[in-house]
Design a protein around this motif. Structure first.
Motif, PDB file in Angstrom:
ATOM      1  N   ASN A   1     -74.211  25.116  10.532  1.00 19.62           N
ATOM      2  CA  ASN A   1     -72.878  24.597  10.242  1.00 19.62           C
ATOM      3  C   ASN A   1     -71.814  25.642  10.557  1.00 19.62           C
ATOM      4  O   ASN A   1     -70.754  25.329  11.131  1.00 19.62           O
ATOM      5  CB  ASN A   1     -72.811  24.180   8.777  1.00 19.62           C
ATOM      6  CG  ASN A   1     -71.486  23.514   8.423  1.00 19.62           C
ATOM      7  OD1 ASN A   1     -70.998  22.650   9.157  1.00 19.62           O
ATOM      8  ND2 ASN A   1     -70.886  23.930   7.316  1.00 19.62           N
ATOM      9  N   ASP A   2     -72.098  26.889  10.154  1.00 18.28           N
ATOM     10  CA  ASP A   2     -71.150  27.961  10.468  1.00 18.28           C
ATOM     11  C   ASP A   2     -70.998  28.111  11.977  1.00 18.28           C
ATOM     12  O   ASP A   2     -69.880  28.309  12.496  1.00 18.28           O
ATOM     13  CB  ASP A   2     -71.635  29.278   9.857  1.00 18.28           C
ATOM     14  CG  ASP A   2     -71.550  29.265   8.342  1.00 18.28           C
ATOM     15  OD1 ASP A   2     -70.772  28.456   7.782  1.00 18.28           O
ATOM     16  OD2 ASP A   2     -72.279  30.066   7.679  1.00 18.28           O
ATOM     17  N   ARG A   3     -72.128  28.032  12.682  1.00 11.17           N
ATOM     18  CA  ARG A   3     -72.065  28.149  14.143  1.00 11.17           C
ATOM     19  C   ARG A   3     -71.256  27.013  14.744  1.00 11.17           C
ATOM     20  O   ARG A   3     -70.409  27.223  15.632  1.00 11.17           O
ATOM     21  CB  ARG A   3     -73.482  28.165  14.710  1.00 11.17           C
ATOM     22  CG  ARG A   3     -73.543  28.439  16.219  1.00 11.17           C
ATOM     23  CD  ARG A   3     -74.960  28.320  16.699  1.00 11.17           C
ATOM     24  NE  ARG A   3     -75.451  26.962  16.569  1.00 11.17           N
ATOM     25  CZ  ARG A   3     -75.144  25.975  17.430  1.00 11.17           C
ATOM     26  NH1 ARG A   3     -74.323  26.174  18.455  1.00 11.17           N
ATOM     27  NH2 ARG A   3     -75.647  24.765  17.253  1.00 11.17           N
TER      28      ARG A   3
ATOM     29  N   ARG B   1     -61.244  23.843  19.554  1.00 14.39           N
ATOM     30  CA  ARG B   1     -59.878  23.475  19.186  1.00 14.39           C
ATOM     31  C   ARG B   1     -58.876  24.463  19.799  1.00 14.39           C
ATOM     32  O   ARG B   1     -57.790  24.078  20.253  1.00 14.39           O
ATOM     33  CB  ARG B   1     -59.726  23.452  17.659  1.00 14.39           C
ATOM     34  CG  ARG B   1     -60.342  22.235  17.016  1.00 14.39           C
ATOM     35  CD  ARG B   1     -60.099  22.250  15.502  1.00 14.39           C
ATOM     36  NE  ARG B   1     -60.665  21.070  14.885  1.00 14.39           N
ATOM     37  CZ  ARG B   1     -60.078  19.882  14.806  1.00 14.39           C
ATOM     38  NH1 ARG B   1     -58.885  19.741  15.338  1.00 14.39           N
ATOM     39  NH2 ARG B   1     -60.681  18.848  14.239  1.00 14.39           N
ATOM     40  N   SER B   2     -59.299  25.718  19.740  1.00 11.65           N
ATOM     41  CA  SER B   2     -58.396  26.717  20.325  1.00 11.65           C
ATOM     42  C   SER B   2     -58.228  26.477  21.819  1.00 11.65           C
ATOM     43  O   SER B   2     -57.122  26.559  22.369  1.00 11.65           O
ATOM     44  CB  SER B   2     -58.972  28.119  20.063  1.00 11.65           C
ATOM     45  OG  SER B   2     -58.157  29.098  20.673  1.00 11.65           O
TER      46      SER B   2
ATOM     47  N   SER C   1     -76.243  28.059   8.380  1.00 10.01           N
ATOM     48  CA  SER C   1     -76.005  28.900   9.567  1.00 10.01           C
ATOM     49  C   SER C   1     -75.586  28.035  10.762  1.00 10.01           C
ATOM     50  O   SER C   1     -74.656  28.386  11.516  1.00 10.01           O
ATOM     51  CB  SER C   1     -77.273  29.693   9.909  1.00 10.01           C
ATOM     52  OG  SER C   1     -77.614  30.569   8.854  1.00 10.01           O
TER      53      SER C   1
ATOM     54  N   GLU D   1     -69.004  25.174  13.180  1.00  7.31           N
ATOM     55  CA  GLU D   1     -67.590  25.318  12.810  1.00  7.31           C
ATOM     56  C   GLU D   1     -66.904  26.353  13.712  1.00  7.31           C
ATOM     57  O   GLU D   1     -65.759  26.162  14.152  1.00  7.31           O
ATOM     58  CB  GLU D   1     -67.474  25.714  11.339  1.00  7.31           C
ATOM     59  CG  GLU D   1     -67.765  24.564  10.381  1.00  7.31           C
ATOM     60  CD  GLU D   1     -67.620  24.986   8.929  1.00  7.31           C
ATOM     61  OE1 GLU D   1     -67.429  26.200   8.674  1.00  7.31           O
ATOM     62  OE2 GLU D   1     -67.713  24.117   8.034  1.00  7.31           O
ATOM     63  N   ASN D   2     -67.624  27.441  13.948  1.00  7.07           N
ATOM     64  CA  ASN D   2     -67.040  28.457  14.849  1.00  7.07           C
ATOM     65  C   ASN D   2     -66.838  27.884  16.259  1.00  7.07           C
ATOM     66  O   ASN D   2     -65.813  28.126  16.914  1.00  7.07           O
ATOM     67  CB  ASN D   2     -67.960  29.683  14.912  1.00  7.07           C
ATOM     68  CG  ASN D   2     -67.973  30.448  13.599  1.00  7.07           C
ATOM     69  OD1 ASN D   2     -66.964  30.443  12.879  1.00  7.07           O
ATOM     70  ND2 ASN D   2     -69.083  31.121  13.311  1.00  7.07           N
ATOM     71  N   GLU D   3     -67.877  27.135  16.688  1.00  6.87           N
ATOM     72  CA  GLU D   3     -67.775  26.513  18.012  1.00  6.87           C
ATOM     73  C   GLU D   3     -66.645  25.490  18.045  1.00  6.87           C
ATOM     74  O   GLU D   3     -65.894  25.388  19.038  1.00  6.87           O
ATOM     75  CB  GLU D   3     -69.110  25.864  18.366  1.00  6.87           C
ATOM     76  CG  GLU D   3     -69.161  25.315  19.800  1.00  6.87           C
ATOM     77  CD  GLU D   3     -70.525  24.760  20.144  1.00  6.87           C
ATOM     78  OE1 GLU D   3     -70.668  24.145  21.205  1.00  6.87           O
ATOM     79  OE2 GLU D   3     -71.485  24.951  19.315  1.00  6.87           O
ATOM     80  N   ASN D   4     -66.496  24.727  16.924  1.00  7.79           N
ATOM     81  CA  ASN D   4     -65.421  23.741  16.830  1.00  7.79           C
ATOM     82  C   ASN D   4     -64.060  24.428  16.855  1.00  7.79           C
ATOM     83  O   ASN D   4     -63.103  23.956  17.515  1.00  7.79           O
ATOM     84  CB  ASN D   4     -65.599  22.924  15.554  1.00  7.79           C
ATOM     85  CG  ASN D   4     -64.621  21.749  15.473  1.00  7.79           C
ATOM     86  OD1 ASN D   4     -64.220  21.172  16.512  1.00  7.79           O
ATOM     87  ND2 ASN D   4     -64.214  21.396  14.263  1.00  7.79           N
ATOM     88  N   ASP D   5     -63.988  25.536  16.088  1.00  3.63           N
ATOM     89  CA  ASP D   5     -62.727  26.289  16.096  1.00  3.63           C
ATOM     90  C   ASP D   5     -62.417  26.803  17.504  1.00  3.63           C
ATOM     91  O   ASP D   5     -61.253  26.790  17.950  1.00  3.63           O
ATOM     92  CB  ASP D   5     -62.813  27.465  15.118  1.00  3.63           C
ATOM     93  CG  ASP D   5     -62.844  27.005  13.674  1.00  3.63           C
ATOM     94  OD1 ASP D   5     -62.390  25.874  13.392  1.00  3.63           O
ATOM     95  OD2 ASP D   5     -63.338  27.787  12.789  1.00  3.63           O
ATOM     96  N   LEU D   6     -63.455  27.255  18.188  1.00  4.46           N
ATOM     97  CA  LEU D   6     -63.256  27.744  19.548  1.00  4.46           C
ATOM     98  C   LEU D   6     -62.796  26.619  20.470  1.00  4.46           C
ATOM     99  O   LEU D   6     -61.872  26.793  21.287  1.00  4.46           O
ATOM    100  CB  LEU D   6     -64.559  28.372  20.060  1.00  4.46           C
ATOM    101  CG  LEU D   6     -64.531  28.958  21.472  1.00  4.46           C
ATOM    102  CD1 LEU D   6     -63.468  30.077  21.577  1.00  4.46           C
ATOM    103  CD2 LEU D   6     -65.899  29.495  21.884  1.00  4.46           C
TER     104      LEU D   6
END
Length: 203
Positions: A174-176, A185-186, A172, A178-183
């Motif tokens: 890691n998913d958070r 990066r965006s 969970s 990754e989502n934060e990382n994706d955010l």
């Protein structure tokens, strides 16, 4: 003459007296003889009757003896038949005895073999009982070890459950991330797109 006549008369009287006396004595002797003969005759008749009775008894005893002899002859014939029968039975019994002795000898041999087999089986049973006792000890040890392993497995299951919970939490996280990382990066991509000229190395 008178004296002679008197003497003759006296003589005659004497003779007559003697004759009478002799006749009386003879009569008395005859009577005694007759009485003696009657007594002897009576005794002889009694003896004769006794002899006849004895003869009849002897004849009866002889007849009984003959009957007993006939019975004895019959008994002897029967006894001879019985002896023959007993002799046959004796031979048959001796044969049966011989067969029984042979069967007894065979039975004794079988008994000895059975006793040896029983002793062997008893020794084998004792060995198996010893092995069984050892195996029971091993089973007890294995059951104790299995119980320890069950406890250890239960403990490991608890640890696995804890680790699974931790992994789930990490996944969970890691998913958070990754989502934060994706955010991020965006956001970086949007920021880099707004920069004109030289852009930073992270763009």
């Amino acid at each position: 003459m008178s004296i002679i006549g008197r003497s003759i008369n006296i003589g005659l009287v004497l003779i007559l007296c003697l004759t009478i006396a002799g006749t009386a004595g003879a009569t008395l002797f005859y009577q005694e003889s007759v009485e003696g003969l009657d007594t002897q005759n009576s005794q002889l008749q009694s003896q004769n009757e006794q002899l006849r009775n004895d003869l009849n008894e002897a004849r009866s005893d002889l007849e009984k003896a003959r009957e007993q002899m006939q019975e004895l002859n019959k008994s002897l014939e029967t006894a001879r038949g019985d002896v023959s029968q007993v002799s046959g039975n004796l031979q048959q019994t001796e044969q049966q005895l011989s067969e029984t002795q042979t069967e007894l000898a065979n039975t004794e041999q079988d008994l000895q073999a059975a006793e040896r087999r029983a002793n062997s089986l008893e020794s084998e049973v004792q060995n198996l009982q010893s092995v069984n006792q050892n195996l029971r000890g091993e089973v007890d040890d294995l059951q104790s070890e299995a119980e320890d392993l069950r406890n250890e497995v239960s403990s490991l299951k608890g640890q696995v459950s804890d680790l699974e919970g931790e992994v789930s939490s990490l996944e969970s996280e890691n998913d958070r991330l990754e989502n934060e990382n994706d955010l991020l990066r965006s956001r970086v991509d949007r920021a880099c797109a707004q920069i004109e000229g030289n852009k930073p190395s992270f763009c």
